[in-house]
Design an enzyme around this catalytic site. Structure first.
Site, PDB file in Angstrom:
ATOM      1  N   GLU A 112       0.544 -11.122  -3.185  1.00 16.20           N
ATOM      2  CA  GLU A 112      -0.919 -11.085  -3.067  1.00 16.20           C
ATOM      3  C   GLU A 112      -1.609 -10.614  -4.343  1.00 16.20           C
ATOM      4  OE1 GLU A 112       1.131  -8.982  -1.615  1.00 16.20           O
ATOM      5  OE2 GLU A 112       0.326  -6.954  -1.561  1.00 16.20           O
TER       6      GLU A 112
ATOM      7  N   ARG B  67      12.740   3.677  -0.212  1.00 15.47           N
ATOM      8  CA  ARG B  67      11.409   3.629  -0.821  1.00 15.47           C
ATOM      9  C   ARG B  67      11.487   3.938  -2.310  1.00 15.47           C
ATOM     10  NH1 ARG B  67       8.428   7.942   1.011  1.00 15.47           N
ATOM     11  NH2 ARG B  67       6.535   6.853   0.424  1.00 15.47           N
TER      12      ARG B  67
ATOM     13  N   ARG C 294       6.338   0.449  -7.351  1.00 16.32           N
ATOM     14  CA  ARG C 294       6.933   1.482  -6.482  1.00 16.32           C
ATOM     15  C   ARG C 294       7.624   0.814  -5.288  1.00 16.32           C
ATOM     16  NH1 ARG C 294       3.815   4.907  -3.889  1.00 16.32           N
ATOM     17  NH2 ARG C 294       1.999   3.572  -3.985  1.00 16.32           N
TER      18      ARG C 294
ATOM     19  N   HIS D  58       4.841  -8.091  -4.351  1.00 12.99           N
ATOM     20  CA  HIS D  58       3.468  -8.341  -3.901  1.00 12.99           C
ATOM     21  C   HIS D  58       2.984  -9.721  -4.326  1.00 12.99           C
ATOM     22  CE1 HIS D  58       2.248  -4.082  -3.118  1.00 12.99           C
ATOM     23  NE2 HIS D  58       3.202  -3.837  -3.986  1.00 12.99           N
TER      24      HIS D  58
ATOM     25  N   GLY E 190       0.853  -1.191   0.000  1.00 11.57           N
ATOM     26  CA  GLY E 190       0.000   0.000   0.000  1.00 11.57           C
ATOM     27  C   GLY E 190       0.874   1.220   0.000  1.00 11.57           C
ATOM     28  N   GLU E 191       0.716   2.038   0.983  1.00 12.45           N
ATOM     29  CA  GLU E 191       1.499   3.266   1.084  1.00 12.45           C
ATOM     30  C   GLU E 191       1.956   3.417   2.533  1.00 12.45           C
ATOM     31  OE1 GLU E 191       2.870   5.457  -1.028  1.00 12.45           O
ATOM     32  OE2 GLU E 191       3.638   6.240   0.858  1.00 12.45           O
ATOM     33  N   SER E 192       3.261   3.318   2.731  1.00 10.12           N
ATOM     34  CA  SER E 192       3.778   3.280   4.098  1.00 10.12           C
ATOM     35  C   SER E 192       3.541   4.585   4.853  1.00 10.12           C
ATOM     36  CB  SER E 192       5.267   2.938   4.083  1.00 10.12           C
ATOM     37  OG  SER E 192       5.987   3.898   3.326  1.00 10.12           O
TER      38      SER E 192
ATOM     39  N   CYS F   3       6.022  -5.156   0.513  1.00  8.94           N
ATOM     40  CA  CYS F   3       6.183  -3.823  -0.075  1.00  8.94           C
ATOM     41  C   CYS F   3       6.076  -2.715   0.992  1.00  8.94           C
ATOM     42  CB  CYS F   3       5.214  -3.638  -1.239  1.00  8.94           C
ATOM     43  SG  CYS F   3       5.819  -2.419  -2.437  1.00  8.94           S
TER      44      CYS F   3
HETATM   45  N1  LIG Z   1       3.327  -1.075  -3.615  1.00  4.24           N
HETATM   46  C1  LIG Z   1       3.703  -0.581  -2.469  1.00  4.24           C
HETATM   47  O1  LIG Z   1       3.397  -1.087  -1.389  1.00  4.24           O
HETATM   48  C2  LIG Z   1       4.452   0.691  -2.609  1.00  4.24           C
HETATM   49  C3  LIG Z   1       5.082   1.180  -1.338  1.00  4.24           C
HETATM   50  C4  LIG Z   1       5.211   2.678  -1.377  1.00  4.24           C
HETATM   51  N2  LIG Z   1       6.167   3.118  -2.351  1.00  4.24           N
HETATM   52  C5  LIG Z   1       5.550   3.204   0.001  1.00  4.24           C
HETATM   53  O2  LIG Z   1       6.439   3.947   0.184  1.00  4.24           O
HETATM   54  O3  LIG Z   1       4.906   2.842   0.930  1.00  4.24           O
END
Ligand SMILES: NC(=O)CC[C@H](N)C(=O)O
Length: 251
Positions: free
Chosen positions: A232, A143, A171, A230, A77-79, A109
């Site tokens: 998943e 990241r 990403r 991922h 997701g997005e950290s 991720c």
């Molecule tokens: N697909 C992902 O989980 C990307 C991680 C995202 N770039 C982050 O910094 O969290």
């Protein structure tokens, strides 16, 4: 192959069934209570894989939902959002305590970033405060190391103990350095796509990796497992199988 169509039983609201192509005779998670941190990200996909393996899946949004877990998945997701929401929901400190007490955790991720002791290039909020991880794995992650969304790529990894694993990087972070207690389970292969050295937008979007081969993208430290990619999103089950075996003390 088995074809499994299911709706995760623990989800509080009905969702479309998730169809998974799974290898025959998967590792069973029957009798295990496995949480998925459910503040943001690929929650449903992880829940579906764990549910199909027979786990009692708990979507973790409140501190009390950590109690009694045998393991926890932190999804992709997005950290930065996960950091903000885990703090807002008073989950961050209880999660740190659970990790320190030995809870098995698998982070994919963004989840890998959350499990890193150090973030090389943390995002900063409006006050200039850096994002925080939960920590647990003695490593520094960078990241978006392979570029941004449109640079997403898929390669086949040689994953220790698992074999050839098709892996999708979106990403994705990489581990720049790892401590002595950390086992490297996979690196990017020599045919990983080269990244564009320029023309990717602003500095925060620019890939920091010029040479994408040989980069650390999967690690294990005790009962903590992390992958840059991922599983998943591809229906890959074997990384979760490994995690279930780690929970059971069989790997
Ligand atoms: N697909 C992902 O989980 C990307 C991680 C995202 N770039 C982050 O910094 O969290």
């Amino acid at each position: 192959m088995n074809r499994v169509t299911m709706t995760p039983s623990s989800l509080s609201r009905p969702l479309d069934p998730v169809v998974l192509e799974t290898a025959a005779a998967p590792v069973s998670a029957a009798g295990l209570r496995v949480g998925v941190l459910a503040v943001q990200g690929d929650v449903r996909e992880h829940a579906a894989i764990l549910d199909a393996a027979g786990a009692d899946v708990v979507l973790v949004r409140r501190p009390r939902e950590i109690d009694g877990l045998d393991g926890l998945v932190i999804p992709g997701g997005e950290s930065t959002t996960m950091d903000r929401l885990t703090r807002a929901f008073d989950l961050a400190d209880p999660l740190r305590t659970a990790i320190a007490d030995g809870l098995p955790v698998y982070g994919s991720c963004a989840g890998m970033i959350m499990l890193a002791d150090r973030i090389a290039d943390p995002a900063r909020d409006r006050r200039g405060d850096p994002q925080r991880s939960l920590g647990g794995i003695d490593m520094t992650v960078r990241r978006n190391a392979f570029g941004r969304q449109r640079d997403s790529f898929e390669v086949t990894l040689d994953f220790t103990g698992v074999g050839a694993v098709p892996a999708v990087f979106i990403r994705a972070p990489l581990a720049e350095d790892v401590g002595d207690a950390v086992e490297v389970l996979a690196r990017t292969p020599s045919d990983a796509p080269a990244q564009h050295p320029e023309g990717l937008g602003g500095p925060s979007d620019a890939p920091v990796v010029r040479d994408t081969a040989g980069r650390i993208v999967a690690v294990r430290s005790g009962r903590l497992l992390a992958t840059s990619f991922h599983p998943e999103v591809t229906g890959e089950r074997r990384i979760h199988d490994l995690f279930i075996r780690i929970i059971r003390g069989e790997a």
